[in-house]
Design a protein around this motif. Structure first.
Motif, PDB file in Angstrom:
ATOM      1  N   ILE A   1       9.589  -2.482   9.922  1.00 55.70           N
ATOM      2  CA  ILE A   1      10.172  -1.349   9.552  1.00 55.70           C
ATOM      3  C   ILE A   1      10.179  -0.361  10.668  1.00 55.70           C
ATOM      4  O   ILE A   1      11.219   0.578  10.799  1.00 55.70           O
ATOM      5  CB  ILE A   1       9.423  -0.642   8.128  1.00 55.70           C
TER       6      ILE A   1
ATOM      7  N   ALA B   1       6.588   4.446  10.302  1.00 57.31           N
ATOM      8  CA  ALA B   1       6.095   3.538   9.517  1.00 57.31           C
ATOM      9  C   ALA B   1       4.956   2.623   9.987  1.00 57.31           C
ATOM     10  O   ALA B   1       4.854   2.972  11.273  1.00 57.31           O
ATOM     11  CB  ALA B   1       7.491   2.549   9.261  1.00 57.31           C
TER      12      ALA B   1
ATOM     13  N   SER C   1       4.542  -1.007   9.521  1.00 58.63           N
ATOM     14  CA  SER C   1       4.687  -2.347   9.661  1.00 58.63           C
ATOM     15  C   SER C   1       5.588  -2.463  10.833  1.00 58.63           C
ATOM     16  O   SER C   1       6.577  -1.833  10.914  1.00 58.63           O
ATOM     17  CB  SER C   1       5.313  -3.188   8.416  1.00 58.63           C
TER      18      SER C   1
ATOM     19  N   GLU D   1       8.844  -0.503   2.907  1.00 63.04           N
ATOM     20  CA  GLU D   1       7.717  -0.920   3.610  1.00 63.04           C
ATOM     21  C   GLU D   1       6.362  -1.322   2.543  1.00 63.04           C
ATOM     22  O   GLU D   1       5.667  -2.197   2.769  1.00 63.04           O
ATOM     23  CB  GLU D   1       7.031   0.249   4.454  1.00 63.04           C
ATOM     24  N   ASN D   2       6.699  -0.541   1.398  1.00 64.27           N
ATOM     25  CA  ASN D   2       5.454  -0.604   0.485  1.00 64.27           C
ATOM     26  C   ASN D   2       5.875  -1.810  -0.755  1.00 64.27           C
ATOM     27  O   ASN D   2       5.239  -2.008  -1.657  1.00 64.27           O
ATOM     28  CB  ASN D   2       5.429   0.379  -0.179  1.00 64.27           C
TER      29      ASN D   2
ATOM     30  N   SER E   1       7.118  -7.976   0.749  1.00 60.03           N
ATOM     31  CA  SER E   1       7.956  -8.395   1.732  1.00 60.03           C
ATOM     32  C   SER E   1       8.686  -9.553   1.416  1.00 60.03           C
ATOM     33  O   SER E   1       9.849 -10.020   1.847  1.00 60.03           O
ATOM     34  CB  SER E   1       7.337  -8.757   3.155  1.00 60.03           C
TER      35      SER E   1
ATOM     36  N   SER F   1      11.008   3.735   4.032  1.00 63.12           N
ATOM     37  CA  SER F   1       9.561   3.794   3.427  1.00 63.12           C
ATOM     38  C   SER F   1       8.960   3.118   2.344  1.00 63.12           C
ATOM     39  O   SER F   1       8.033   2.405   2.001  1.00 63.12           O
ATOM     40  CB  SER F   1       9.126   5.183   3.442  1.00 63.12           C
TER      41      SER F   1
END
Length: 325
Positions: free
Chosen positions: A152, A147, A149, A204-205, A208, A201
């Motif tokens: 994550i 990942a 970030s 992460e997108n 947040s 995953s």
């Protein structure tokens, strides 16, 4: 069977291996993603946008899934036909780093031997083609737990470490019981939590501000089983592997047979992996596990099983180091 033709005909003979490949592909294409929103959801996830958007995306079949590790895929496809060690070596050496690691694994404490191998082909010869295929996939899996970030990637790395630990413990227990191939157990333990990868995953997108750590960690136990099962089915794994993400930690699960199988070994390994952790208090006594009841020769009493892992702690640590590099 006899057939009479009124005209000249051509007879086309299709090799069985081609039919098998087509059948596997057809099955993979017809698998439908389960509806995760129908699963029992704890109250803390009741208003989770991340959880429900993920469930909807997954159920619609629009979720991006990780690709099967490339070298492992090529090796598996080649093994549908009869290949020798030379051809297998050429495939593995397409990834020099992977070939180097295979040599390290072949010389690791997992394969106790006095004679060290120095080449990729000698490593494959020692391990055998099936074990090589499983190991190549296992080693290629680390790249999936990735990942960008910081938060994550920390969860991904923790999931990889736990998966690796479960994998090696499964292999050690399989070798001790002598009823399941340790290489199969190694792979089996490693894929139990593979369903966490698409979810993390996806998170992460996802914006947040719509989720926090507690939300991620609360959703993982619900999501990783069915998603992992779906991924393995799409990748064409055998049924005994496909079921593992769902049943590996169902302590009361029984296959209905008296013989110890892959799922039993992985479940026993999962139980042992929690010993000494905060989750230990939630574990049932090992003697209540149907998998434990199949150890009729008492090779692993509660005390002996812990002693086995204690005696193998150096082997486990060194093997995890090799795989984790």
């Amino acid at each position: 069977m006899v057939a009479n033709a009124w005209t000249d005909v051509w007879v086309l003979r299709v090799p069985t291996v081609i039919l098998q490949q087509y059948d596997e592909k057809s099955k993979a294409e017809t698998i439908a993603p389960p509806d995760l929103a129908r699963l029992p959801v704890p109250p803390e996830l009741g208003g989770s946008s991340l959880f429900y958007v993920f469930c909807r995306t997954f159920h619609k079949g629009t979720l991006e899934l990780p690709a099967f590790p490339s070298v492992a895929f090529k090796l598996r496809q080649a093994m549908h036909e009869e290949i020798d060690f030379v051809k297998a070596t050429k495939i593995v050496q397409m990834d020099p780093a992977l070939a180097t690691k295979l040599i390290q694994v072949a010389n690791s404490p997992l394969y106790l031997t006095a004679n060290r191998v120095k080449t990729c082909q000698s490593a494959i010869t020692r391990l055998g083609l099936v074990a090589t295929r499983n190991l190549i996939f296992s080693m290629g899996m680390k790249g999936l737990f990735n990942a960008g970030s910081p938060h994550i990637i920390k969860l991904m790395q923790d999931m990889w470490k736990r998966s690796l630990q479960l994998s090696v413990i499964s292999s050690v227990l399989a070798a001790k019981t002598g009823q399941v191939d340790p290489d199969k157990a190694l792979l089996g333990g490693l894929i139990v939590r593979i369903g966490a990868i698409p979810f993390l995953s996806f998170a992460e997108n996802f914006r947040s501000e719509y989720h926090g750590s507690a939300e991620l960690e609360g959703a993982l136990p619900i999501i990783q089983g069915p998603v992992g099962q779906y991924m393995l089915a799409k990748w064409g794994f055998a049924d005994e592997y496909i079921e593992l993400p769902l049943i590996a930690e169902q302590w009361s699960y029984s296959s209905g047979t008296d013989r110890l199988d892959l799922a039993d070994v992985v479940r026993l390994a999962a139980w042992h992996s929690y010993v000494g952790t905060p989750k230990m208090g939630d574990l049932p006594p090992i003697t209540e596990l149907p998998a434990y009841a199949k150890l009729k020769d008492a090779t692993l009493t509660p005390e002996q099983s812990l002693q086995v892992l204690y005696d193998a702690k150096e082997q486990i640590a060194e093997t995890m180091k090799v795989f984790g590099q």
